[in-house]
Design a protein around this motif. Structure first.
Motif, PDB file in Angstrom:
ATOM      1  N   LEU A 136     -22.694 -14.438  -4.271  1.00  0.00           N
ATOM      2  CA  LEU A 136     -22.509 -14.557  -2.849  1.00  0.00           C
ATOM      3  C   LEU A 136     -21.712 -13.159  -2.350  1.00  0.00           C
ATOM      4  O   LEU A 136     -22.102 -12.682  -1.358  1.00  0.00           O
ATOM      5  CB  LEU A 136     -22.430 -15.879  -2.373  1.00  0.00           C
ATOM      6  N   ASN A 137     -20.455 -13.302  -3.022  1.00  0.00           N
ATOM      7  CA  ASN A 137     -19.644 -12.335  -2.614  1.00  0.00           C
ATOM      8  C   ASN A 137     -20.196 -10.779  -2.905  1.00  0.00           C
ATOM      9  O   ASN A 137     -19.950  -9.992  -2.169  1.00  0.00           O
ATOM     10  CB  ASN A 137     -18.186 -12.435  -3.379  1.00  0.00           C
TER      11      ASN A 137
ATOM     12  N   ALA B  34     -26.936 -12.944   0.966  1.00  0.00           N
ATOM     13  CA  ALA B  34     -26.641 -14.042   0.976  1.00  0.00           C
ATOM     14  C   ALA B  34     -27.952 -14.623   1.981  1.00  0.00           C
ATOM     15  O   ALA B  34     -28.406 -15.909   1.460  1.00  0.00           O
ATOM     16  CB  ALA B  34     -25.425 -14.774   1.273  1.00  0.00           C
TER      17      ALA B  34
ATOM     18  N   SER C   3     -15.967 -12.750   4.459  1.00  0.00           N
ATOM     19  CA  SER C   3     -17.225 -13.188   5.090  1.00  0.00           C
ATOM     20  C   SER C   3     -16.790 -13.368   6.390  1.00  0.00           C
ATOM     21  O   SER C   3     -15.683 -13.194   7.233  1.00  0.00           O
ATOM     22  CB  SER C   3     -17.548 -14.570   4.775  1.00  0.00           C
TER      23      SER C   3
ATOM     24  N   LYS D 294     -23.559 -19.647   2.752  1.00  0.00           N
ATOM     25  CA  LYS D 294     -22.063 -19.740   1.797  1.00  0.00           C
ATOM     26  C   LYS D 294     -21.713 -21.488   2.167  1.00  0.00           C
ATOM     27  O   LYS D 294     -21.209 -21.968   1.207  1.00  0.00           O
ATOM     28  CB  LYS D 294     -21.165 -18.678   2.259  1.00  0.00           C
TER      29      LYS D 294
ATOM     30  N   ASP E  33     -22.758 -11.071   3.232  1.00  0.00           N
ATOM     31  CA  ASP E  33     -23.509 -12.099   4.185  1.00  0.00           C
ATOM     32  C   ASP E  33     -25.154 -11.676   4.145  1.00  0.00           C
ATOM     33  O   ASP E  33     -25.900 -12.727   4.171  1.00  0.00           O
ATOM     34  CB  ASP E  33     -22.918 -11.869   5.403  1.00  0.00           C
TER      35      ASP E  33
ATOM     36  N   ILE F  86     -20.280 -18.182  -6.240  1.00  0.00           N
ATOM     37  CA  ILE F  86     -19.379 -17.553  -5.402  1.00  0.00           C
ATOM     38  C   ILE F  86     -19.193 -16.149  -5.724  1.00  0.00           C
ATOM     39  O   ILE F  86     -19.146 -15.270  -4.598  1.00  0.00           O
ATOM     40  CB  ILE F  86     -17.952 -18.328  -5.807  1.00  0.00           C
TER      41      ILE F  86
ATOM     42  N   TYR G 109     -14.626 -17.538   0.172  1.00  0.00           N
ATOM     43  CA  TYR G 109     -15.285 -16.169   0.666  1.00  0.00           C
ATOM     44  C   TYR G 109     -14.441 -15.423   1.637  1.00  0.00           C
ATOM     45  O   TYR G 109     -14.594 -15.692   2.740  1.00  0.00           O
ATOM     46  CB  TYR G 109     -16.784 -16.699   1.483  1.00  0.00           C
ATOM     47  N   TRP G 110     -13.615 -14.601   1.108  1.00  0.00           N
ATOM     48  CA  TRP G 110     -12.475 -14.120   1.823  1.00  0.00           C
ATOM     49  C   TRP G 110     -13.045 -13.196   3.023  1.00  0.00           C
ATOM     50  O   TRP G 110     -12.516 -13.246   4.141  1.00  0.00           O
ATOM     51  CB  TRP G 110     -11.412 -13.491   1.082  1.00  0.00           C
TER      52      TRP G 110
END
Length: 541
Positions: free
Chosen positions: A35-36, A43, A360, A288, A40, A32, A357-358
């Motif tokens: 990837l944050n 990722a 994204s 994600k 994107d 998490i 994933y806020w």
């Protein structure tokens, strides 16, 4: 099923299940923030290199633990200890060499492989992952040996070591590289360092555990009956005979995924007319969602792994009723876990994705909703494949996985090239793929497996309980969201509060239902350690 065998099977499954949960939690805590941090686009780099690594890893290791555990279990249960030793001594050097060859291929041809998959900047990540293939080949031999003796602790230890190394080292390196100003492709390569180091450290640990295990178990072995064992060539041929169909069956989906990655990246650009950067970012959002999709299967993989040697040993000694009981218990356990997990993921996809994933792309929750339903079939096909492998029908998954994979490629090739569908086509293809595999596997089990499990006994009640639980989860979340919108708002922290409340309510409702409807019975509880005490506490009759 004898009480001892039941306990051994479920103890092994419980050890790997607990480890699976813990390693997935560690991986989630790692993935998490990683990837944050990567965003994107990063990722997208992250998943594309992993798809190649997973393919080569599956080709080199997928069939070996299963084949070795099955052969070792059958030989050990009938007192052929010399044959057990021969299986290990033949398998280890051969598959270590295979891992070395694949590692060299990844190191030398990293850039062409990355370009072929549609990620022209992914070569460095492939090179960092290359040694992990060799390490995994060696580790798979040890895991198969221990699993054949129904000893799941070494597998659990090695999984935890890799997960902790990935978390501690991988996350730290990503953060340092991002802080130093490196782009996402370099930072992504850094995220793989922890896994490679962790796998390398597992090998001396497994060597030590095998030495200790062999020394302790020498006094408890059955009398040796195989005074003459087969030659090395004959033993290797026997291992291949079991492992190749399993490897092909397991590799089909990874081969399809490998091809699918290239197809999706190409179709997003050629068909849907996105730029390379936009296509990579969309694939990153897909990645994600995939990270959440894979979580339920971590609880089922231990079941699929554990049933193979136990069913094989039961069949080898003529205990067919015991084999049937294990099949039913494994399918029922899968449904009790995977059904509510998949439905909950689909119903609560919006808060789950936004909490994790806020920042994204807003298409993420829709991807996750489809992944939620697909996750059930992902879990179900794992166990049905395990049953087919354990009962000597290891060639059947090769057919079923090929059919499912072709469905996915065809759907993804068409749907992701449509501008109004684009990346949404990929999880839909995943759903159809695993759904087809599960249905076909169940059909073959019903027609091919003697003493086949009674499917109505393991499917109907879990499905009904899951349906009610899904309604409860949706209702509680909507109620909490409306009640808290004016005070807490709809930010990330507020959504986490609403989500936690909905999950807690769903777990409570589901727990009450499976007990009240006798979906879980006292007989089921007797199969797990201290099950009688738990049954008494919950007043299960």
């Amino acid at each position: 099923m004898s009480e001892t065998k039941k306990q051994n099977y479920l103890k092994g499954a419980a050890i790997l299940a607990a480890t699976g949960i813990l390693t997935k939690i560690i991986t989630a805590v790692y993935k998490i923030p990683v990837l944050n941090l990567l965003g994107d686009t990063g990722a997208g780099h992250f998943q594309i290199a992993l798809n190649l690594y997973t393919l080569l890893l599956t080709i080199s290791t997928a069939g070996i633990p299963v084949a070795l555990s099955r052969l070792v279990s059958a030989a050990s249960s009938t007192g052929r200890d010399r044959l057990v030793k021969r299986y290990f001594s033949v398998a280890l050097p051969f598959f270590a060499l295979l891992g070395l060859v694949l590692t060299l291929i990844m190191l030398i041809f990293a850039d062409p492989l990355a370009s072929f998959m549609g990620d022209v900047q992914g070569g460095l990540g492939i090179q960092v992952l290359a040694p992990a293939v060799f390490f995994s080949c060696v580790i798979s031999i040890y895991r198969g040996y221990f699993q054949g003796h129904n000893n799941m602790i070494p597998t659990a230890v090695s999984q935890l070591m890799e997960a902790l190394s990935k978390f501690i080292i991988g996350l730290l390196i990503v953060w340092l590289l991002i802080q130093a100003g490196y782009d996402s492709s370099v930072a992504t390569a850094g995220s793989y360092v922890g896994s490679t180091i962790g796998l390398g450290l597992c090998i001396p640990v497994l060597i030590f555990l095998k030495f200790r295990f062999d020394k302790r178990s020498a006094h408890h072995r059955l009398p040796v009956h195989d005074r003459e064992t087969a030659g090395r060539g004959a033993v290797l041929l026997q291992i291949f005979k079991v492992s190749i169909p399993i490897t092909l069956g397991s590799s089909i989906l990874n081969i399809m995924t490998f091809a699918d990655t290239k197809i999706v990246m190409s179709r997003l650009q050629d068909g849907a007319h996105f730029t390379y950067e936009q296509a990579l970012a969309l694939y990153g959002v897909y990645t994600k969602g995939l990270s959440v999709f894979n979580f339920p299967s971590s609880l089922i993989v231990p079941v699929a792994v554990s049933i193979v040697p136990v069913i094989a040993a039961a069949i080898a000694t003529g205990r067919h009723r015991e084999a049937k009981g294990i099949m039913e218990s494994s399918l029922k356990l899968t449904n009790l876990i995977a059904m509510p997990a998949g439905v909950g993921m689909a119903i609560l996809s919006v808060p789950i994705f936004k909490v994790l994933y806020w920042n994204s792309n807003p298409i993420g929750p829709a991807l996750l909703a489809t992944f939620g339903i697909a996750s059930y079939f992902m879990c179900a096909q794992l166990v049905t494949i395990g049953i087919l492998q354990a009962t000597g029908h290891e060639k059947i998954p090769l057919v079923t996985c090929t059919v499912g994979g072709l469905f996915q490629i065809a759907l993804d090739a068409y749907l992701t090239g449509q501008p109004d569908i684009n990346i949404m086509g990929s999880p839909f293809g995943t759903l159809i793929c695993y759904g087809a595999i599960t249905i076909l596997n169940l059909m073959f089990i019903n027609f091919k497996v003697s003493e086949r499990p009674e499917l109505s006994k393991v499917f109907v009640k879990p499905a009904l309980c899951t349906a009610v639980m899904g309604v409860a989860a949706w209702a509680v979340y909507e109620l909490l969201f409306k009640a808290g919108a004016e005070t807490l708002g709809d930010g990330r922290l507020a959504l986490a509060v609403y989500l936690f409340g909905a999950i807690a309510a769903a777990v409570l409702v589901y727990g009450i239902l499976v007990i009240a409807t006798k979906t879980v019975t006292r007989d089921d509880m007797r199969l797990i350690p201290r099950g009688e005490r738990i049954a008494n506490f919950l007043k299960i009759k």
